[in-house]
Design a protein around this motif. Structure first.
Motif, PDB file in Angstrom:
ATOM      1  N   ALA A   1      -9.328  -9.289   1.143  1.00  0.00           N
ATOM      2  CA  ALA A   1      -9.069 -11.013   1.414  1.00  0.00           C
ATOM      3  C   ALA A   1      -8.404 -11.320   2.514  1.00  0.00           C
ATOM      4  N   GLN A   2      -7.244 -10.470   2.886  1.00  0.00           N
ATOM      5  CA  GLN A   2      -6.703 -10.797   4.076  1.00  0.00           C
ATOM      6  C   GLN A   2      -7.388 -10.612   5.250  1.00  0.00           C
TER       7      GLN A   2
ATOM      8  N   GLU B   1       0.714  -1.161   0.151  1.00  0.00           N
ATOM      9  CA  GLU B   1      -0.145  -0.091   0.077  1.00  0.00           C
ATOM     10  C   GLU B   1       1.029   1.323   0.072  1.00  0.00           C
TER      11      GLU B   1
ATOM     12  N   THR C   1      -6.792  -3.345  -7.100  1.00  0.00           N
ATOM     13  CA  THR C   1      -6.370  -4.771  -6.540  1.00  0.00           C
ATOM     14  C   THR C   1      -5.478  -4.789  -5.038  1.00  0.00           C
ATOM     15  N   ILE C   2      -4.991  -3.671  -4.574  1.00  0.00           N
ATOM     16  CA  ILE C   2      -4.590  -3.469  -3.233  1.00  0.00           C
ATOM     17  C   ILE C   2      -5.683  -3.530  -2.184  1.00  0.00           C
TER      18      ILE C   2
ATOM     19  N   ALA D   1      -5.513 -16.495   2.850  1.00  0.00           N
ATOM     20  CA  ALA D   1      -4.629 -15.462   2.439  1.00  0.00           C
ATOM     21  C   ALA D   1      -3.209 -15.669   2.687  1.00  0.00           C
TER      22      ALA D   1
ATOM     23  N   GLY E   1      -8.543  -5.088  -3.132  1.00  0.00           N
ATOM     24  CA  GLY E   1      -9.087  -6.350  -2.959  1.00  0.00           C
ATOM     25  C   GLY E   1      -8.350  -7.357  -2.109  1.00  0.00           C
ATOM     26  N   TYR E   2      -7.023  -7.114  -2.269  1.00  0.00           N
ATOM     27  CA  TYR E   2      -5.985  -7.904  -1.412  1.00  0.00           C
ATOM     28  C   TYR E   2      -6.142  -7.665  -0.106  1.00  0.00           C
ATOM     29  N   ARG E   3      -6.372  -6.692   0.413  1.00  0.00           N
ATOM     30  CA  ARG E   3      -6.517  -6.232   1.792  1.00  0.00           C
ATOM     31  C   ARG E   3      -7.707  -6.801   2.322  1.00  0.00           C
TER      32      ARG E   3
ATOM     33  N   SER F   1      -0.235 -16.932   0.098  1.00  0.00           N
ATOM     34  CA  SER F   1       1.109 -16.200  -0.004  1.00  0.00           C
ATOM     35  C   SER F   1       2.412 -16.928   0.124  1.00  0.00           C
TER      36      SER F   1
END
Length: 768
Positions: free
Chosen positions: A584-585, A492, A577-578, A592, A580-582, A596
């Motif tokens: 998911a985390q 981020e 994308t950032i 997640a 969405g990834y956060r 990774s």
């Protein structure tokens, strides 16, 4: 188990090596492995006009955000003073292209394809399979089984069991060293070396950190790394090298384990006293009595924090991951090992899935006449999917709790950073007051518009202060800009700008930040209304300002806040994308984290190395190596085959594309050696053949702890985890410490293997 050599297609003609393409193939193979051993970056210079055009197009397409000087997209040469002097930075942009274990073999394959040194045959053999080695089956099996193993690790089971071992060992250093050694060996036998390295390495780093009389963690971390790789030699499923070997010679999994378990277990037994009393015979490394810092009852009563949730420990993560060896840092490390998180449901379910999977694999494989009839990933793929569904379902059910923990953690981090930044502002205002007599004469006044130079200095100082290396990693990117500084936190990013008009005092009359009545100053704290995910956490999707407040004797002095503004930006592909990834985390933390940690980089590396080795086969080099091996065995017999193959496999692990590349190459060499004897009607003895195969199995597993980190991907992972915990292991130290360990291990393992093959293997011809 016998193997039909009729379908092994290896051309034994060595005359082809005189062709220029064959010579180039060998040179490319050697260079590729050198690069894998010593990775580096290649600077690529792109005309700035082209770079700007590409970036502008990406901005227009809203792939990336608006360009800013010094941002991650401005990969210029602003910091390269030498090149600036020559004017290169004005016209070119420098990119750093990595040459490592992923890119080097792939580029080598593409180059050989371009010069027609290899073609469809080599690519097909290196991906789909040839001569009983099926790369795609091996990779599918390994990745799916790795998901189950890493999911068990993510549940906290390994750290929890290690904590129980620590309790049982107590403060007796030698006893604890033995318990941990036996624990890592036992667990590594079933789930492989990667989960042990993932959790065990961090655990030992914490444990040695909170001990007052363990001067250096060397003994503990090197012993753990060695025993994890020794244990991985027992089961085929524990290491991809074992999968390659078993597939190459059609070895049933139960037969492989039956032949390997005795040499491996005896190696582990004999190695322990050598480590304790010879290699690490120093009380500063393994004290007789370990003095651990005590964890308070209040800390013990706390609910354990799930490390899979981002920012779960809030500001404690940054304090703990800092390189400081302060008491606060030790306390946080102590909480990590003495109050470990355990997802009981996930750990129990994962253990059941892993046990059922391994038992099913062994049963089906033992019942099969050929491993090709039942690809093992037919078992592991459904099992991994079930485990994945469990992780997703569990995360979704508890999403409210995990999101709240992550949100609160981010708020704590923002508040702490806000306080630090406000303190910097206060210090700068104090410096301004002390150097400006006219300002001091004003009655309690403060310059509400600090100079731009102050803003620049503040940006730089605060960035350096916020740089961390653990869970939340911040890196300051100055890139030649002193005005617009960028802070990177994980993936981020946020731009912090402090022009003079944005630093303001609020709520009441301007008050001196440095000269307060009575000298009463309280610590600056962030307003409780600070939004989660604001600018200081690097959230580029959330808005605007974060207030800072300082209390100075609240009954007499007004409160003020300093606002930092962030430009409102439209959503881009990168920002989405950032986000969405956060999401998911925070929603599926276990899944997640497991995804990774999966060794996806192993897939392109293994496929590329398979193709390279297949090129050596078709270009006549593997038969050349096979003829050389044949001469050695004819001269030295069975004992020579064990010693020679054990030595070769360990050495090549360091110079032939890790232990995976070594296994691929040596398996092809042994297959060609078989073909030579078949062509000459001089069969190999059963004893000599299996002595060669299993000595290679010992060497490629033990070779991981030899002289280079790149001898195995586990070694690279181990080094990176230690570096994140501020334990730097140099290449020379890695080789120096491991040299006696690998020597003892290979001597013991090979000696036991010689005795084993002389007892159970006849001298009759190997039935091929």
């Amino acid at each position: 188990m016998a193997e039909d050599l009729g379908d092994i297609d290896i051309d034994l003609d060595t005359n082809i090596i005189r062709e220029w393409r064959s010579i180039v193939t060998l040179v490319v193979f050697v260079i590729t492995n050198i690069i894998v051993l010593f990775p580096f970056h290649i600077p690529l210079y792109i005309p700035r006009a082209i770079s700007n055009a590409i970036l502008n197009a990406l901005v227009a397409l809203r792939v990336i955000g608006p360009r800013q000087k010094g941002s991650q997209y401005e990969a210029g040469l602003d910091n390269d003073r030498d090149e600036e002097k020559h004017g290169i930075a004005r016209h070119f942009v420098r990119l750093r292209f990595p040459m490592n274990f992923v890119t080097a073999p792939l580029i080598a394959d593409l180059f050989l394809l371009a010069i027609l040194a290899i073609g469809r045959e080599e690519v097909y053999g290196g991906t789909i399979g040839a001569n009983h080695i099926s790369p795609i089956d091996i990779m599918a099996f390994f990745i799916t089984l790795a998901y189950i193993a890493i999911s068990i690790d993510a549940s906290g089971l390994i750290r929890y069991l290690a904590f129980k071992v620590l309790q049982k060992g107590g403060k007796f250093g030698h006893r604890l060293f033995f318990y941990l050694y036996a624990f890592f060996f036992s667990l590594g036998t079933f789930i492989g070396n990667d989960p042990i390295i993932l959790s065990g390495t961090a655990f030992l780093a914490y444990m040695t950190r909170v001990s007052s009389n363990i001067v250096h963690p060397r003994a503990w971390i090197f012993a753990q790394f060695a025993v994890a790789n020794i244990a991985s030699a027992i089961l085929v499923s524990s290491n991809p090298t074992n999968l390659v070997l078993a597939g190459a010679f059609n070895i049933r999994f139960i037969d492989y384990t039956a032949n390997m378990i005795v040499p491996v277990v005896i190696t582990a037994i004999v190695l322990f006293p050598f480590l304790l009393y010879i290699v690490f015979a120093d009380e500063t490394l393994i004290p007789l009595s370990i003095q651990m810092h005590e964890l308070s009852e209040e800390a013990k009563a706390k609910k354990p924090v799930n490390p899979n949730i981002p920012h779960a420990r809030g500001n404690a993560e940054e304090q703990e991951d800092g390189p400081s060896n302060s008491e606060q840092s030790k306390l946080l490390s102590l909480e990590e090992i003495m109050n470990p998180f355990l997802d009981k449901g996930g750990a129990a379910f994962g253990a059941v899935i892993m046990a059922a999977t391994l038992i099913t694999i062994l049963a089906i494989n033992a019942a099969s006449q050929s491993t090709g009839e039942h690809p093992v990933f037919y078992v592991t793929l459904p099992a991994a999917f079930v485990m994945f569904c469990w992780d997703i379902t569990f995360g979704w059910i508890h999403r409210g709790e995990t999101r709240k923990i992550a949100r609160d953690g981010r708020r704590d981090i923002e508040r702490a950073r806000a306080e630090r930044l406000a303190r910097e502002i206060q210090e700068l205002e104090g410096m301004t007051s002390s150097h400006n007599p006219e300002q001091e004469q004003q009655s309690g006044g403060v310059d509400t518009q600090p100079s731009t130079s102050h803003s620049r200095s503040l940006d730089t100082k605060s960035q350096n202060q916020h740089d961390t290396t653990g869970g939340i990693r911040s890196r300051a990117s100055l890139a030649g800009s002193n005005t617009d500084d960028e802070i990177t936190i994980g993936a981020e990013k946020a731009s912090i700008k402090l022009p003079s008009e944005e630093v303001q005092l609020h709520e009441g009359c301007p008050t001196s930040a440095t000269n307060t009545p009575g000298g009463n100053q309280r610590p600056i704290h962030a307003d409780s209304s600070t939004p989660s995910g604001g600018i200081l956490s690097g959230d580029i999707s959330e808005k605007s300002r974060i207030p800072f407040e300082r209390e100075v004797d609240t009954e007499k002095q007004p409160r003020y806040s300093v606002s930092i503004h962030q430009e409102n930006e439209k959503a881009t592909l990168v920002s989405l994308t950032i986000d969405g990834y956060r999401w998911a985390q925070e929603t599926f933390p276990t899944a997640a984290v497991v995804m990774s940690h999966l060794p996806f980089a192993l897939v392109p590396f293994a496929f590329s190395m398979f193709v390279l080795v297949q090129a050596l086969v078709t270009k006549g080099w593997v038969p050349v190596f096979a003829y050389g091996w044949n001469h050695w065995v004819n001269k030295t017999g069975t004992i020579g085959s064990v010693g020679g193959m054990g030595f070769l496999s360990v050495i090549l692990c360091n110079f032939a594309g890790t232990n995976i590349g070594t296994t691929i190459l040596l398996s092809r060499v042994i297959q060609a050696w078989q073909k030579i004897h078949q062509a000459n009607n001089t069969p190999i003895s059963n004893r000599t053949f299996w002595a060669t195969v299993y000595s290679m199995a010992l060497g490629v597993n033990y070779g991981a702890f030899s002289t280079a980190f790149s001898a195995s991907l586990a070694g690279l992972l181990w080094r990176d985890i230690l570096a994140r915990k501020h334990i730097r292991v140099r290449r020379l130290d890695f080789a120096r410490v491991n040299l006696p360990i690998i020597t003892i291990s290979m001597v013991v393992g090979c000696a036991i293997l010689v005795g084993e093959v002389y007892i159970i293997r006849p001298t009759t011809a190997y039935d091929a």
